[in-house]
Design a protein around this motif. Structure first.
Motif, PDB file in Angstrom:
ATOM      1  N   UNK A 140       0.728  -1.435   0.033  1.00  0.00           N
ATOM      2  CA  UNK A 140      -0.173   0.324   0.510  1.00  0.00           C
ATOM      3  C   UNK A 140       1.007   1.501   0.223  1.00  0.00           C
ATOM      4  N   UNK A 141       2.061   1.299   0.891  1.00  0.00           N
ATOM      5  CA  UNK A 141       2.767   2.114   0.694  1.00  0.00           C
ATOM      6  C   UNK A 141       3.299   2.788  -0.281  1.00  0.00           C
ATOM      7  N   UNK A 142       4.010   1.652  -1.095  1.00  0.00           N
ATOM      8  CA  UNK A 142       4.489   1.865  -2.229  1.00  0.00           C
ATOM      9  C   UNK A 142       3.870   1.769  -3.126  1.00  0.00           C
ATOM     10  N   UNK A 143       2.524   1.771  -3.291  1.00  0.00           N
ATOM     11  CA  UNK A 143       1.812   1.692  -4.264  1.00  0.00           C
ATOM     12  C   UNK A 143       1.121   3.957  -3.995  1.00  0.00           C
ATOM     13  N   UNK A 144       1.267   4.018  -3.259  1.00  0.00           N
ATOM     14  CA  UNK A 144       1.250   5.332  -2.838  1.00  0.00           C
ATOM     15  C   UNK A 144       2.277   6.074  -2.941  1.00  0.00           C
ATOM     16  N   UNK A 145       3.310   5.735  -3.016  1.00  0.00           N
ATOM     17  CA  UNK A 145       4.679   6.350  -3.389  1.00  0.00           C
ATOM     18  C   UNK A 145       5.024   6.643  -4.904  1.00  0.00           C
TER      19      UNK A 145
END
Length: 175
Positions: free
Chosen positions: A87-92
């Motif tokens: 989720x963090x990687x997708x947001x980044x």
């Protein structure tokens, strides 16, 4: 410790997998029931089967259940961590994409403004060159007219000088 055959080892692995899936749903307890099955190799007792379809010759030891539950909880934690990381990687990734688009738009706008400024400057310079050419042409035309007038004036003076002075005759040379 007896050495297990490959078939027995596979059977135990399947049993463990079914038990893990049963542990995922603790509301449904594992219950063993006897079914008419062929006997276990090396034993004269019939093989039992759980409701989920897993064959088992041995009841599940509490220590095995505890170990499997611990493994399951570890897998759940790892799954949760990986989902959060994803989720963090997708947001980044989304933020970087947005930033890249903004930078691209900024550069495009900056270059378009520069191009427009250069076009205006080119048009201004073209008008200046045209005005300078026209100015030079006008000056040259005036000088040409002035030279023509001077020529006409000089021709008139020459004509008047010819009319006012008698023609000079040259004596004939003796022969």
């Amino acid at each position: 410790p007896l050495s297990l055959s490959a078939a027995e080892e596979q059977r135990r692995r399947v049993q463990a997998a079914v038990c893990v899936s049963a542990l995922c749903n603790p509301a449904r307890p594992l219950m063993m029931r006897q079914t008419p099955q062929p006997t276990d190799p090396g034993s004269s007792e019939p093989v039992s089967e759980t409701e989920s379809g897993c064959e088992s010759a041995d009841p599940i030891a509490p220590e095995t259940v505890r170990m499997l539950r611990l493994e399951l909880e570890g897998e759940r934690r790892q799954n949760k961590q990986l989902q959060a990381k994803l989720k963090r990687a997708a947001k980044l990734n989304e933020q970087l994409q947005t930033q890249a688009e903004q930078e691209e738009e900024y550069l495009t706008n900056k270059l378009m403004k520069r191009l427009e400024a250069l076009k205006r400057e080119k048009e201004h310079l073209a008008r200046q060159v045209e005005m300078e050419e026209e100015n030079i042409t006008n000056k040259l035309y005036k000088k040409l007219e002035q030279v023509k007038q001077e020529k006409v004036s000089l021709e008139n003076l020459l004509e008047q000088a010819r009319k006012s002075t008698p023609p000079v005759t040259r004596p004939l040379a003796p022969r």
